[in-house]
Design an enzyme around this catalytic site. Structure first.
Site, PDB file in Angstrom:
ATOM      1  N   ASN A   1      13.937  57.156 -12.235  1.00 15.75           N
ATOM      2  CA  ASN A   1      13.536  55.777 -11.959  1.00 15.75           C
ATOM      3  C   ASN A   1      12.063  55.517 -12.235  1.00 15.75           C
ATOM      4  O   ASN A   1      11.623  54.367 -12.219  1.00 15.75           O
ATOM      5  CB  ASN A   1      13.881  55.411 -10.517  1.00 15.75           C
TER       6      ASN A   1
ATOM      7  N   LYS B   1      19.013  68.390  -6.111  1.00 14.31           N
ATOM      8  CA  LYS B   1      19.304  66.961  -6.015  1.00 14.31           C
ATOM      9  C   LYS B   1      20.523  66.707  -6.883  1.00 14.31           C
ATOM     10  O   LYS B   1      20.474  66.895  -8.104  1.00 14.31           O
ATOM     11  CB  LYS B   1      18.132  66.103  -6.499  1.00 14.31           C
TER      12      LYS B   1
END
Length: 328
Positions: A77, A195
């Site tokens: 992001n 993650k």
């Protein structure tokens, strides 16, 4: 397999003032706890598509009221793929300078080659990262077998002065880090977690089941399955939606940790659609648009990403409105 490391019997100073040794044992658990909520922060740009460090600093100041564990910097992001090497490092330096030392900085250091990833990892640590988040190399994904990925991550972890967190994001890379590779890599004393942004809770639960005795830590890679992740033993989440609804994502974490599952479920329901909107549906342009509505600096994306159309903006706002986060 991982009996020798680059830093045997040596304590390593981290950017946050924490210390760890890579001689992790089965009983000791993680030397660096990464549990908690992290926004993978967006990178603001000027009208000329230059990094706007002033607006970045404003965002960090606005985030200071939320109980985030830390920040993921230069993740997906953050548009890291469109930034130069020096820009990636400078963003990490600026974030480290702007936030309190107790806030963990997890910096994206992944590159396509192992050598480039090692170099970026070392430089990220020098720039203030407490840990690095290393995405799977994927340009030649047909050859990214478990053996190739284990070899890649092992070399990176051997040379990294800070702990390494694996990063699997199949929506972007077309490659899911195989479970067997994760289990093998979890034994490396300098690889402390994963993650997982794929959203397969069966897979996440299996990884946790097979690695929990090592103190390996798994972070949910999305607010859309944060509750589900906590229910199978995840320790936190790296959530794009936390850039927009930071207080609400942290509240969901609190409810889960306190076993208030019914309340957590009701809140989770209201986060699913907005989360999908700022990730899979509208991507980073959608995330940045939503940030503007909630008082943060989203702004432009760097080319070739385009802003949302007027129709897409209306659709995005409708999604936040029907879930109770915006008024008409």
């Amino acid at each position: 397999m991982f009996g020798r490391t680059l830093f045997p019997a040596r304590v390593i100073a981290l950017g946050s003032g924490l210390f760890r040794t890579p001689l992790r044992t089965l009983a000791a658990g993680p030397a660096l706890s990464i549990g908690g909520i992290y926004p993978p922060i967006a990178t603001p740009f000027t009208d000329k598509e230059e990094v706007d460090y002033g607006k970045l600093h404003e965002n960090l100041q606005n985030y200071s009221s939320f109980p985030f564990r830390g920040f993921v910097v230069q993740g997906s992001n953050g548009e890291y793929a469109y930034l130069t090497r020096e820009e990636r490092l400078e963003v990490v330096r600026r974030v480290r300078q702007a936030v309190p030392k107790e806030k963990l900085i997890m910096a994206g250091s992944g590159c396509e080659s192992t050598q480039a990833t090692i170099e970026m990892t070392v430089e990220m640590a020098q720039s203030g990262a407490d840990a690095v988040l290393v995405v799977t190399p994927s340009y030649y994904r047909g050859k990214m077998t478990s053996s190739a990925l284990v070899h890649h991550y092992t070399k990176v972890a051997d040379h990294s002065p800070v702990p390494v967190v694996l990063y699997s994001v199949p929506a972007n890379t077309g490659l899911d880090l195989p479970v067997d590779a994760v289990v093998t890599l979890s034994q490396h004393p300098n690889i402390i977690g994963l993650k997982d942004s794929g959203g397969d809770i069966t897979r996440i639960g299996l990884i946790i089941h097979k690695t929990k005795h090592l103190g390996f830590q798994v972070l949910s890679g999305s607010a859309g399955f944060l509750l589900a992740g906590y229910s199978v033993g995840a320790v936190g989440g790296v959530c794009a939606l936390a850039n927009v609804l930071g207080a609400q994502v942290c509240e969901l974490e609190r409810l889960c940790l306190n076993g208030r599952w019914q309340e957590a479920k009701e809140l989770q329901y209201r986060l699913i659609e907005p989360n999908t909107a700022v990730t899979r549906k509208f991507g980073i342009p959608g995330l940045k648009q939503a940030m503007e509505w909630f008082g943060f600096n989203g702004g432009k994306c760097r080319s070739p990403l385009l802003p949302l159309t007027e129709q897409e903006i209306k659709e995005l706002r409708h999604i936040f409105t029907v879930n109770g986060w915006l008024s008409l």
